[in-house]
Scaffold this active site. Sequence first.
Site, short mmCIF file in Angstrom:
data_model
loop_
_atom_site.label_atom_id
_atom_site.label_comp_id
_atom_site.label_asym_id
_atom_site.label_seq_id
_atom_site.Cartn_x
_atom_site.Cartn_y
_atom_site.Cartn_z
N THR A 261 37.96 36.34 31.78
CA THR A 261 38.07 37.79 32.00
C THR A 261 39.47 38.16 32.49
O THR A 261 40.14 39.03 31.91
CB THR A 261 37.03 38.22 33.06
OG1 THR A 261 35.75 37.77 32.64
CG2 THR A 261 37.01 39.73 33.24
N VAL A 262 39.92 37.52 33.55
CA VAL A 262 41.21 37.91 34.15
C VAL A 262 42.38 37.42 33.31
O VAL A 262 43.35 38.16 33.07
CB VAL A 262 41.31 37.38 35.60
CG1 VAL A 262 42.60 37.85 36.24
CG2 VAL A 262 40.12 37.84 36.44
N LYS B 148 40.12 33.63 45.39
CA LYS B 148 39.89 33.82 46.83
C LYS B 148 39.28 32.57 47.47
O LYS B 148 39.55 32.26 48.62
CB LYS B 148 39.02 35.04 47.10
CG LYS B 148 37.65 34.99 46.45
CD LYS B 148 37.33 36.27 45.74
CE LYS B 148 36.66 35.98 44.44
NZ LYS B 148 36.65 37.09 43.51
N VAL C 235 42.00 39.58 46.57
CA VAL C 235 41.36 40.46 47.56
C VAL C 235 41.28 41.88 47.02
O VAL C 235 42.30 42.51 46.76
CB VAL C 235 42.17 40.48 48.88
CG1 VAL C 235 41.44 41.29 49.94
CG2 VAL C 235 42.46 39.09 49.38
N GLU D 27 26.30 38.25 38.71
CA GLU D 27 26.26 36.96 38.02
C GLU D 27 24.82 36.49 37.87
O GLU D 27 23.94 36.92 38.63
CB GLU D 27 27.00 35.91 38.87
CG GLU D 27 28.42 36.26 39.20
CD GLU D 27 29.37 35.97 38.06
OE1 GLU D 27 29.01 35.16 37.19
OE2 GLU D 27 30.45 36.58 38.04
N LYS E 9 37.37 37.14 51.23
CA LYS E 9 38.43 38.16 51.13
C LYS E 9 38.80 38.68 52.52
O LYS E 9 39.98 38.85 52.83
CB LYS E 9 37.96 39.31 50.23
CG LYS E 9 37.68 38.87 48.80
CD LYS E 9 36.99 39.99 48.03
CE LYS E 9 36.47 39.52 46.70
NZ LYS E 9 35.61 40.52 46.04
N GLY F 213 37.04 43.15 37.77
CA GLY F 213 37.11 43.54 36.37
C GLY F 213 38.45 43.14 35.77
O GLY F 213 39.42 42.90 36.48
N1 LIG Z 1 36.45 38.59 37.02
C1 LIG Z 1 36.88 39.36 38.00
O1 LIG Z 1 36.64 40.57 38.01
C2 LIG Z 1 37.68 38.78 39.12
C3 LIG Z 1 38.14 39.62 40.13
C4 LIG Z 1 38.92 39.09 41.16
C5 LIG Z 1 39.20 37.74 41.18
N2 LIG Z 1 38.71 36.94 40.20
C6 LIG Z 1 39.04 35.52 40.26
O2 LIG Z 1 39.79 35.17 39.10
C7 LIG Z 1 39.50 33.84 38.72
C8 LIG Z 1 39.06 33.84 37.26
O3 LIG Z 1 37.93 34.67 37.11
P1 LIG Z 1 37.37 35.06 35.66
O4 LIG Z 1 36.33 36.07 35.91
O5 LIG Z 1 38.48 35.37 34.74
O6 LIG Z 1 36.68 33.68 35.26
P2 LIG Z 1 36.16 33.27 33.81
O7 LIG Z 1 35.98 34.45 32.93
O8 LIG Z 1 35.02 32.36 34.03
O9 LIG Z 1 37.38 32.42 33.23
C9 LIG Z 1 37.75 31.18 33.73
C10 LIG Z 1 38.74 30.56 32.77
O10 LIG Z 1 39.21 29.33 33.30
C11 LIG Z 1 39.14 28.34 32.28
N3 LIG Z 1 38.92 27.05 32.91
C12 LIG Z 1 37.90 26.67 33.73
N4 LIG Z 1 38.04 25.39 34.06
C13 LIG Z 1 39.16 24.94 33.46
C14 LIG Z 1 39.82 23.70 33.39
N5 LIG Z 1 39.35 22.63 34.03
N6 LIG Z 1 40.95 23.61 32.67
C15 LIG Z 1 41.43 24.68 32.00
N7 LIG Z 1 40.85 25.89 32.02
C16 LIG Z 1 39.72 26.00 32.73
C17 LIG Z 1 37.99 28.75 31.40
O11 LIG Z 1 38.16 28.16 30.12
P3 LIG Z 1 37.12 28.46 28.90
O12 LIG Z 1 37.27 29.93 28.63
O13 LIG Z 1 37.64 27.64 27.78
O14 LIG Z 1 35.78 28.08 29.41
C18 LIG Z 1 38.15 30.27 31.38
O15 LIG Z 1 39.08 30.65 30.40
C19 LIG Z 1 38.48 33.33 39.73
O16 LIG Z 1 39.14 32.68 40.78
C20 LIG Z 1 37.84 34.62 40.24
O17 LIG Z 1 37.30 34.48 41.54
C21 LIG Z 1 37.98 37.43 39.17
#
Ligand SMILES: NC(=O)c1ccc[n+]([C@@H]2O[C@H](COP(=O)([O-])OP(=O)(O)OC[C@H]3O[C@@H](n4cnc5c(N)ncnc54)[C@H](OP(=O)(O)O)[C@@H]3O)[C@@H](O)[C@H]2O)c1
Length: 428
Positions: free
Chosen positions: A14-15, A107, A134, A192, A207, A304
């Site tokens: 997502t990010v 975080k 955060v 989730e 956070k 998001g």
């Molecule tokens: N989503 C939000 O709104 C949000 C807001 C604030 C902070 N965050 C933080 O941002 C971070 C990412 O969140 P997200 O929602 O984007 O997560 P996500 O959609 O689950 O994406 C995680 C990404 O990391 C990749 N990944 C996981 N393990 C890996 C590894 N061993 N080697 C290489 N790539 C790997 C995954 O690859 P694949 O796609 O190939 O599986 C995926 O592309 C987290 O720390 C989360 O707490 C997210």
Amino acid sequence: MTAPLRIGLAGLGTVGTGVVRILQTHAGLVAARAGRPVEIVAVSARSRRRDRGVDLSAYGWEDDPVALAKRPDVDLVVEVMGGEDGPARATAQAALAGGKHFVTANKAMMARHGIALAGQAEAKSVALRFEAAVAGGIPVVKALTEGLAGNAIARVIGVLNGTCNYILTRMQAEDAPYAQVLEAAQRLGYAEADPSFDVGGIDAAQKLALLATIAFGAPVELESMTVEGIERVSLADIEHAAELGYRIKLLGVAETAGAAIEARMQPCLVPAGSPIGQLEGVTNMVILEGDFVGRIVLSGPGAGEGPTASAIVGDVIDIARGLVLPPFGQPAAGLVAAPRATAAAPAAYYLRFLLADAPGVLARVAAALGEADISINRMRQVEHDGPEAPVLIVTHHTERQPLDAALAVIAGLDVCREAPVAIRIEAL
Ligand SMILES: NC(=O)c1ccc[n+]([C@@H]2O[C@H](COP(=O)([O-])OP(=O)(O)OC[C@H]3O[C@@H](n4cnc5c(N)ncnc54)[C@H](OP(=O)(O)O)[C@@H]3O)[C@@H](O)[C@H]2O)c1
């Protein structure tokens, strides 16, 4: 123009795809503001073949994010994989050890290892930034470390988990119990499949720990905080709180108590008309109280793709401009541990009892509170049909310890039909 800043992007979820979209959409704008082009040179994720809806053809690929961090053509690593340890931490350590700037939205990792990573970054004179970790799109880390740096911060208050705020506001709006609203939130993608991190208060507490560490210049660890989730907030309490002019929020509060720090994340009643009381849906809010500035209220999307990527790119642009600040607003070595406050600051409490509807019952409850030196501000018996009466009490300010002692006495009365409920009322 000077040489481009070259990014290695670890994580394309997502990010990560949001970061790609911003840097592709706003390449000119970003370069103008940064004073140099900002370019992704290589990316890493688990699955190379997955279609992510963005064009990755111009970028190199690494299966291993640590290898990405070690690439000689990468100046800055953006980590958006997640996880407290594992690949995220290994990638951070490899990037910083190699003298590369590091930007993360993680975080969990920052709350656990942030100070050690900050020390590593400072030793190499590179930037470690975590605005996105955060409150998503709200630039609160920047506000604390830069704009408010001239203030002693007395209190940080925050609604820092959009999922919880969404659930609590829907429960009230739809008159629906927790489990039903949680299920709907999961269907809509606001929660989730395993919501325990969010609804248990851990995500928000991580956070708050980061904000408190910056605000007070002292490491605040999760283990030193009171953390309670929203799982046990009942529809009855939401409705009764509303009748009394309050809303229930999962509220983070970090404040100083002399030399000590108290940080708690727990459901609280807040005045319905206050900015936090008015906060609806997934929006986050942070209130910062500085001794010279007064009160600053920041609100906006806390998660998001767009908001989180916006925070990441803001950090990246600062680094491209040459800004390297201590990650926690002062050198990591200067973050001196403060004692944990021995007790939560006194507060008013909302109490709910289910009592036998019989003469003299209210007097016995009032007496138990009085014996613990707790005085009653308001008391109300809710209309009822059966032999049991819900009774609501708002206390004057009291310490939690005598309140708990009084509640134990009341729970033991033969007229008390279920465990009393006590929820802190936060003065805002
Ligand atoms: N989503 C939000 O709104 C949000 C807001 C604030 C902070 N965050 C933080 O941002 C971070 C990412 O969140 P997200 O929602 O984007 O997560 P996500 O959609 O689950 O994406 C995680 C990404 O990391 C990749 N990944 C996981 N393990 C890996 C590894 N061993 N080697 C290489 N790539 C790997 C995954 O690859 P694949 O796609 O190939 O599986 C995926 O592309 C987290 O720390 C989360 O707490 C997210």
